[in-house]
Design an enzyme around this catalytic site. Structure first.
Site, PDB file in Angstrom:
ATOM      1  N   ASP A  28     -89.128 -45.383 -73.863  1.00  0.00           N
ATOM      2  CA  ASP A  28     -87.938 -46.070 -74.728  1.00  0.00           C
ATOM      3  C   ASP A  28     -87.572 -44.998 -75.877  1.00  0.00           C
ATOM      4  OD1 ASP A  28     -87.471 -47.925 -73.189  1.00  0.00           O
ATOM      5  OD2 ASP A  28     -88.632 -49.588 -74.306  1.00  0.00           O
ATOM      6  N   ASP A  55     -87.278 -45.951 -79.119  1.00  0.00           N
ATOM      7  CA  ASP A  55     -87.979 -46.509 -80.371  1.00  0.00           C
ATOM      8  C   ASP A  55     -89.070 -46.204 -80.544  1.00  0.00           C
ATOM      9  OD1 ASP A  55     -89.457 -47.768 -78.354  1.00  0.00           O
ATOM     10  OD2 ASP A  55     -88.615 -49.715 -78.642  1.00  0.00           O
ATOM     11  N   ASP A  67     -91.977 -47.641 -80.587  1.00  0.00           N
ATOM     12  CA  ASP A  67     -93.280 -47.709 -79.724  1.00  0.00           C
ATOM     13  C   ASP A  67     -93.240 -46.865 -78.435  1.00  0.00           C
ATOM     14  OD1 ASP A  67     -94.452 -50.099 -80.744  1.00  0.00           O
ATOM     15  OD2 ASP A  67     -93.405 -51.366 -79.358  1.00  0.00           O
TER      16      ASP A  67
END
Ligand code: 0RA
Length: 682
Positions: free
Chosen positions: A507, A509, A511
């Site tokens: 992803d 993001d 994380d």
């Protein structure tokens, strides 16, 4: 190139001289993507650094201008501008129009000790690949100017008044007809020049980012950076160890040998990682070479000798191995030599055999001297190495059960792997996907003939401590290694790799960045061959889907989104982003007309006004199978970043900084980077 035989006519010479560079730029700078673009900057700065290494220059200013051009100014002697009787040309023009003239022209007279080998393609290559270039030379109280277009001078060197400056300024505009992109990455530029500043002790390299406002960067970054390290590579080691628990002082050795100049800096830490960086003529030798071999041999020999002499190793004990003495070691090895030979896959392995003895002799002599003079530190270092040896012996049994010959081989492919049907590695791709839901979409969306999917559970990978060795026992990682087919440790065999494209798909993001950093670090430490061969990639899922009527576009950055909306005549402030596909904005007839003008005929009559919808993807899991295929997996449309050793090395550093065992530096890192946390993604 027959530069020597073409001095008869200026224009023809230039044409013959640089035309091949424009025809086949890849031959000279590797590629015409972002990497090649950055190479132009490296080339020009390398020449200024050569001038600094020759002892004539103390300041280099690199400016990224708002028009996309770059200038490099130094306060060196100034490239000579006097006209050569024979050729009718100034030395400046010869340098900028003759292949390989580079900073090395003038030979002995130039007083240059050494010159960059790998990147030393010469300023003429930069000139050839620039739509325009302007050279200013400040010498003897006068300023001299010459300008070029696509490598050809637009006139002679002209006197342009008085100056009390001294030095050279080269400003160039990379040619948009040559390069895929003209966007320089500030982060890449800063990383490079910080490193160069460490390696060229005392020289100040400043970077001024004078480009107009860019959405993300400008809020966060200052515009002027300046790197200057009086401590040279010693300061580099201090920097690398900032977040680690250190053993003893940073040690620095220097010696001029007949083979070349040797500089070594090292410090032990209580970590389990080895961080040994080697350079030849300021060029990072990622693949190592003889200088590194000499270094390893010397520390192994010296530490064993010391441990024996003081009976820290008993008679019955085996010698410490090269791996034992490198655990927790941080070192920078920098050599400068007259005629460096770069070999290997990525031309980043030093091939000069004489540098083995040169480095080995220096380190043997100076390190044993240092240990003798600092018995306290010496005992701590030896204790650390002995601990590593014990751990190695103890771990061997445990590890063997995991990675013993046959243990991985015999194991069947993991259940969660959706393999491809193709058995030809050169055609096969493995997508390592974060999370089960994204894994599901990927499995549905893929072309099962040549694309395999391995979902990894992020949470499990989210280890707090930098203990990669422990992670090898982790089932997720084991599954990955089995899927790759190459084994690990002593049984590693890259030839058995089952996929020649291994794609990390996470992803966009924090994380995702974390997991990506971790996987990159894993590959960097255990499977560097895979990166060196160019088999490792990072998928680029889009950030937004923008739709207007039947037209639809995926975009990969905020800047691209804004550009698309602008192109479509949409007022950015009026559009609202959603996480669903419902929000829409009217496009007026006027803009609609502007947009369709000059475009190929549309088959179905267009509605009078259509609406613009923007969908923001927070994660891969939000895309359905078809979208994931269209945007991220379909070889026809996808964008993938090929991971370089530098990328992986940077990830390795981030990994140690963010996940290391000491808390304070970690807090500092997160605080100073909190706003730019996105920049953590590599
Ligand atoms: C050779 C001779 C001299 C200067 C340079 C090279 C030179 C090259 C570059 C490239 C970027 N900046 C530079 N600065 C200097 C001059 C020798 C002399 O004046 O005696």
């Amino acid at each position: 190139m027959s530069a020597a035989s073409t001095y008869t006519s200026e224009n023809i010479q230039v044409l013959e001289g640089l035309e091949p560079v424009r025809k086949r730029p890849g031959m000279y700078i590797g590629s015409t993507d972002a990497r090649g673009l950055h190479h132009l900057v490296w080339e020009v700065v390398d020449n200024a650094i050569d001038e600094a290494m020759a002892g004539h220059c103390s300041e280099i200013l690199v400016t990224l201008h708002d028009d996309g051009s770059v200038s490099v100014e130094d306060n060196g002697r100034g490239i000579p501008v006097d006209v050569h009787k024979q050729t009718g040309k100034s030395a400046l023009e010869v340098v900028l129009t003759t292949l390989h003239a580079g900073g090395k022209f003038g030979g002995d007279a130039s007083g240059y000790k050494v010159s960059g080998g790998l990147h030393g393609v010469g300023s003429s290559v930069v000139n050839a690949l620039s739509s325009w270039l302007r050279a200013e030379v400040y010498r003897d109280g006068k300023m001299h100017v010459q300008e070029y277009k696509r490598g050809k001078p637009t006139g002679d060197v002209k006197a342009a008044g008085k100056t009390d400056k001294r030095g050279t300024l080269i400003r160039f505009m990379p040619d948009k007809d040559i390069f895929d992109t003209l966007e320089l990455s500030l982060e890449t530029v800063l990383t490079r020049f910080r490193q160069q500043a460490y390696l060229t002790k005392g020289v100040a390299i400043a970077v001024l980012d004078a480009r107009p406002k860019r959405p993300e960067a400008d809020r966060v970054f200052p515009r002027l950076y300046r790197f200057q390290f009086e401590g040279g590579i010693g300061a580099y080691v201090t920097h690398l160890n900032e977040s680690k628990e250190r053993i003893g002082q940073v040690i620095v050795f220097e010696k001029d040998t007949p083979e070349g100049q040797v500089e070594v800096s090292l410090q032990y830490t209580q970590t389990f990682q080895e961080c040994v960086l080697s350079f030849a003529n300021n060029i990072h030798t990622a693949e190592g070479g003889h200088h590194l071999t000499g270094f390893k041999a010397a520390i192994t020999r010296t530490i064993n000798a010391y441990a024996r002499q003081y009976e820290l190793l008993k008679e019955k004990d085996e010698n410490l191995t090269a791996d034992d003495v490198r655990e927790g070691l941080t070192a920078v090895i920098s050599v400068r030599l007259r005629d460096p030979q770069f070999e290997g896959q990525t031309k980043s392995k030093l091939g000069n055999a004489e540098m083995k003895t040169a480095v080995e002799t220096v380190v043997n002599e100076k390190l044993s001297e240092y240990l003798e003079e600092h018995p306290g530190e010496a005992k701590d270092v030896v204790a650390k190495c002995i601990l590593a040896a014990r751990a190695r012996l103890a771990a061997r049994a445990a590890r063997d059960s995991v990675i013993r010959k046959g243990a991985l081989e015999g194991m069947t492919l993991p259940g969660k792997l959706a393999d491809c049907s193709c058995r030809d590695p050169s055609q096969s791709e493995l997508f390592i996907v974060e999370g089960d839901s994204a894994g599901g979409s990927a499995k549905q969306g893929r072309n099962r003939e040549f694309q395999a999917i391995l979902p990894l559970r992020g949470k499990i990978l989210n280890v707090e401590q930098a203990r990669l060795d422990k992670m090898l026992a982790n089932n997720e990682i084991k599954a990955l290694i089995i899927a790759l087919g190459i084994g690990i440790g002593e049984v590693k065999d890259i030839a058995k790799l089952r996929y020649h494209r291994v794609v990390i798909m996470t992803d966009a993001d924090v994380d995702g960045a974390h997991i990506r950093t971790l996987l990159l670090t894993l590959f960097f430490r255990y499977f560097p061959e895979l990166i060196e061969k160019g088999y490792l990639y990072i998928a680029q899922p889009p950030l937004y889907k923008i739709a207007r009527g039947k037209e639809m576009r995926y975009v990969f950055s905020d800047a691209e989104k804004d550009a698309t909306l602008k192109e479509w005549g949409v007022n950015i402030d009026e559009v609202q982003e959603t996480e669903e596909e419902t929000d829409e904005t009217e496009v007026t007839e006027e803009t609609e007309e502007k947009l369709t003008k000059g475009k190929p005929k549309v088959q179905s009559p267009k509605p009078k006004a259509s609406k613009v919808g923007i969908q923001r993807y927070k994660g891969l899991g939000e895309m359905n199978a078809e979208q994931l295929w269209d945007t991220t997996m379909d070889p026809e449309h996808r964008i993938m970043l090929q991971v370089t050793m530098e990328d992986a090395e940077r990830a390795n550093l981030v990994f140690t900084t963010l996940m290391g065992s000491e808390v304070a530096p970690r807090r500092k890192f997160i605080q100073t980077h909190a706003k730019t946390v996105k920049n953590l993604d590599i």
